[in-house]
Design a protein around this motif. Structure first.
Motif, PDB file in Angstrom:
ATOM      1  N   GLN A  17      79.329  70.510  59.531  1.00 35.22           N
ATOM      2  CA  GLN A  17      78.161  70.465  60.387  1.00 35.22           C
ATOM      3  C   GLN A  17      76.901  70.622  59.553  1.00 35.22           C
ATOM      4  O   GLN A  17      76.883  71.352  58.565  1.00 35.22           O
ATOM      5  N   ALA A  18      75.851  69.935  59.954  1.00 36.44           N
ATOM      6  CA  ALA A  18      74.578  70.033  59.257  1.00 36.44           C
ATOM      7  C   ALA A  18      73.998  71.430  59.468  1.00 36.44           C
ATOM      8  O   ALA A  18      74.145  72.018  60.529  1.00 36.44           O
ATOM      9  N   GLY A  25      63.644  74.341  62.231  1.00 41.89           N
ATOM     10  CA  GLY A  25      64.453  73.222  62.686  1.00 41.89           C
ATOM     11  C   GLY A  25      64.790  72.188  61.622  1.00 41.89           C
ATOM     12  O   GLY A  25      65.418  71.186  61.917  1.00 41.89           O
ATOM     13  N   THR A  26      64.409  72.416  60.359  1.00 40.07           N
ATOM     14  CA  THR A  26      64.753  71.500  59.279  1.00 40.07           C
ATOM     15  C   THR A  26      66.264  71.361  59.199  1.00 40.07           C
ATOM     16  O   THR A  26      66.989  72.337  59.358  1.00 40.07           O
ATOM     17  N   ARG A  27      66.740  70.141  58.958  1.00 37.16           N
ATOM     18  CA  ARG A  27      68.177  69.883  58.864  1.00 37.16           C
ATOM     19  C   ARG A  27      68.563  69.551  57.431  1.00 37.16           C
ATOM     20  O   ARG A  27      67.802  68.920  56.713  1.00 37.16           O
ATOM     21  N   GLN A  32      72.977  74.188  50.891  1.00 38.76           N
ATOM     22  CA  GLN A  32      71.754  74.321  50.112  1.00 38.76           C
ATOM     23  C   GLN A  32      71.714  75.707  49.473  1.00 38.76           C
ATOM     24  O   GLN A  32      71.637  76.707  50.182  1.00 38.76           O
ATOM     25  N   PRO A  33      71.739  75.784  48.140  1.00 32.48           N
ATOM     26  CA  PRO A  33      71.772  77.093  47.480  1.00 32.48           C
ATOM     27  C   PRO A  33      70.494  77.897  47.668  1.00 32.48           C
ATOM     28  O   PRO A  33      70.494  79.107  47.469  1.00 32.48           O
ATOM     29  N   ARG A  45      72.589  82.696  61.247  1.00 32.42           N
ATOM     30  CA  ARG A  45      71.297  82.017  61.291  1.00 32.42           C
ATOM     31  C   ARG A  45      70.917  81.612  59.877  1.00 32.42           C
ATOM     32  O   ARG A  45      70.866  82.446  58.984  1.00 32.42           O
ATOM     33  N   HIS A  46      70.636  80.336  59.690  1.00 32.87           N
ATOM     34  CA  HIS A  46      70.230  79.810  58.391  1.00 32.87           C
ATOM     35  C   HIS A  46      68.716  79.658  58.370  1.00 32.87           C
ATOM     36  O   HIS A  46      68.105  79.317  59.377  1.00 32.87           O
ATOM     37  N   SER A  47      68.112  79.884  57.198  1.00 35.17           N
ATOM     38  CA  SER A  47      66.681  79.649  56.999  1.00 35.17           C
ATOM     39  C   SER A  47      66.514  78.757  55.787  1.00 35.17           C
ATOM     40  O   SER A  47      67.108  79.009  54.728  1.00 35.17           O
TER      41      SER A  47
END
Length: 68
Positions: A17-18, A25-27, A32-33, A45-47
């Motif tokens: 999943q992206a 809301g950036t995909r 991404q390290p 939750r990703h930032s």
């Protein structure tokens, strides 16, 4: 053939999943390290890198929810 619980049938490995930034809301399609991951009330939750940099002090200074 065996099926996994909740899947109903054996359709093969799940598609990755992206990642979606919880703040802006950036995909991103690939891991991404430079992104951060937090778990708040059991929810991951990703930032994105930009939001992580902009909010680093708040991210680092906030105690885990179970401390409240």
């Amino acid at each position: 053939m065996t099926s996994h619980p909740g899947r109903g049938d054996d359709t093969g490995p799940a598609e990755p999943q992206a990642l979606v930034c919880a703040r802006c809301g950036t995909r991103a399609e690939d891991p991404q390290p430079t992104w951060t991951l937090s778990v708040e009330n059991g929810v991951r939750r990703h930032s994105c890198a930009t939001c992580s940099r902009d909010n680093l002090r708040a991210i680092e200074g906030r105690p885990d929810a179970r401390w409240w």
